[in-house]
Scaffold this motif. Sequence first.
Motif, mmCIF file in Angstrom:
data_model
loop_
_atom_site.group_PDB
_atom_site.id
_atom_site.type_symbol
_atom_site.label_atom_id
_atom_site.label_comp_id
_atom_site.label_asym_id
_atom_site.label_seq_id
_atom_site.Cartn_x
_atom_site.Cartn_y
_atom_site.Cartn_z
ATOM 1 N N PHE A 41 0.838 -1.199 0.000
ATOM 2 C CA PHE A 41 0.000 0.000 0.000
ATOM 3 C C PHE A 41 0.876 1.255 0.000
ATOM 4 N N GLN A 42 1.900 1.248 0.856
ATOM 5 C CA GLN A 42 2.808 2.400 0.935
ATOM 6 C C GLN A 42 3.585 2.600 -0.364
ATOM 7 N N GLN A 43 3.978 1.497 -1.017
ATOM 8 C CA GLN A 43 4.671 1.607 -2.304
ATOM 9 C C GLN A 43 3.777 2.281 -3.338
ATOM 10 N N ALA A 44 2.507 1.942 -3.333
ATOM 11 C CA ALA A 44 1.564 2.568 -4.265
ATOM 12 C C ALA A 44 1.441 4.063 -3.970
ATOM 13 N N LEU A 45 1.349 4.420 -2.684
ATOM 14 C CA LEU A 45 1.269 5.834 -2.320
ATOM 15 C C LEU A 45 2.536 6.582 -2.720
ATOM 16 N N ASP A 46 3.684 5.916 -2.587
ATOM 17 C CA ASP A 46 4.953 6.532 -3.008
ATOM 18 C C ASP A 46 4.949 6.832 -4.501
ATOM 19 N N LEU A 47 4.430 5.910 -5.307
ATOM 20 C CA LEU A 47 4.340 6.148 -6.743
ATOM 21 C C LEU A 47 3.456 7.365 -7.041
ATOM 22 N N ILE A 48 2.370 7.487 -6.304
ATOM 23 C CA ILE A 48 1.476 8.631 -6.490
ATOM 24 C C ILE A 48 2.181 9.921 -6.085
ATOM 25 N N ASP A 49 2.929 9.871 -4.963
ATOM 26 C CA ASP A 49 3.695 11.046 -4.529
ATOM 27 C C ASP A 49 4.722 11.469 -5.570
ATOM 28 N N LYS A 50 5.259 10.494 -6.313
ATOM 29 C CA LYS A 50 6.243 10.782 -7.365
ATOM 30 C C LYS A 50 5.565 11.131 -8.682
ATOM 31 N N GLU A 51 4.252 11.318 -8.621
ATOM 32 C CA GLU A 51 3.432 11.694 -9.766
ATOM 33 C C GLU A 51 3.394 10.631 -10.866
ATOM 34 N N ASP A 52 3.627 9.381 -10.470
ATOM 35 C CA ASP A 52 3.427 8.252 -11.384
ATOM 36 C C ASP A 52 2.011 7.743 -11.111
ATOM 37 N N PHE A 53 1.045 8.587 -11.515
ATOM 38 C CA PHE A 53 -0.337 8.355 -11.134
ATOM 39 C C PHE A 53 -0.917 7.057 -11.687
ATOM 40 N N ALA A 54 -0.650 6.752 -12.930
ATOM 41 C CA ALA A 54 -1.236 5.556 -13.545
ATOM 42 C C ALA A 54 -0.793 4.295 -12.813
ATOM 43 N N ARG A 55 0.493 4.136 -12.624
ATOM 44 C CA ARG A 55 0.987 2.935 -11.918
ATOM 45 C C ARG A 55 0.596 2.954 -10.450
ATOM 46 N N GLY A 56 0.678 4.118 -9.815
ATOM 47 C CA GLY A 56 0.364 4.220 -8.388
ATOM 48 C C GLY A 56 -1.074 3.859 -8.090
ATOM 49 N N TYR A 57 -2.004 4.441 -8.856
ATOM 50 C CA TYR A 57 -3.414 4.150 -8.616
ATOM 51 C C TYR A 57 -3.778 2.726 -9.033
ATOM 52 N N ALA A 58 -3.124 2.212 -10.070
ATOM 53 C CA ALA A 58 -3.377 0.825 -10.479
ATOM 54 C C ALA A 58 -2.918 -0.140 -9.381
ATOM 55 N N GLN A 59 -1.738 0.122 -8.823
ATOM 56 C CA GLN A 59 -1.225 -0.737 -7.751
ATOM 57 C C GLN A 59 -2.075 -0.588 -6.493
ATOM 58 N N LEU A 60 -2.497 0.635 -6.197
ATOM 59 C CA LEU A 60 -3.354 0.873 -5.036
ATOM 60 C C LEU A 60 -4.678 0.115 -5.175
ATOM 61 N N ALA A 61 -5.267 0.181 -6.357
ATOM 62 C CA ALA A 61 -6.521 -0.539 -6.599
ATOM 63 C C ALA A 61 -6.310 -2.040 -6.494
ATOM 64 N N SER A 62 -5.194 -2.532 -7.015
ATOM 65 C CA SER A 62 -4.914 -3.959 -7.010
ATOM 66 C C SER A 62 -4.706 -4.496 -5.595
ATOM 67 N N VAL A 63 -3.866 -3.835 -4.817
ATOM 68 C CA VAL A 63 -3.589 -4.332 -3.464
ATOM 69 C C VAL A 63 -4.828 -4.203 -2.580
ATOM 70 N N THR A 64 -5.600 -3.151 -2.779
ATOM 71 C CA THR A 64 -6.828 -2.974 -2.004
ATOM 72 C C THR A 64 -7.837 -4.069 -2.329
ATOM 73 N N ALA A 65 -8.002 -4.359 -3.606
ATOM 74 C CA ALA A 65 -8.936 -5.416 -4.013
ATOM 75 C C ALA A 65 -8.478 -6.782 -3.520
#
Length: 118
Positions: A41-65
Amino acid sequence: MGGGNSKPAASTNRPLGQTGAFAPALNTAATTVSRNWNEEFQQALDLIDKEDFARGYAQLASVTADFHDAAERMVEIIISELAVVEADKTYIESASLGFDDPNITVYEAKNITFTIAH
């Protein structure tokens, strides 16, 4: 997402509760190793913080699901087996968390902690 079958523990012939669906973006294979949900979850948030929105939100959705699916399946089993003797349960109670309240039962499976008050 894919999943795996639980493998019987050598000493108890019961599932370890440690297999699960891994997100393809994480480059991991389904094993009996517990997932670190918070780290993923934190790795996904880190990607979003680095403005890698597509990968970050995709990973966030995946780990959450994946977390939701795993927790939902396990809690259904835990609740359905509340009246079953401990030796016959799929997931055994965890004594490692130190709850001293006799009205609380704690289970740990797939690196998820369930606390049942009764």
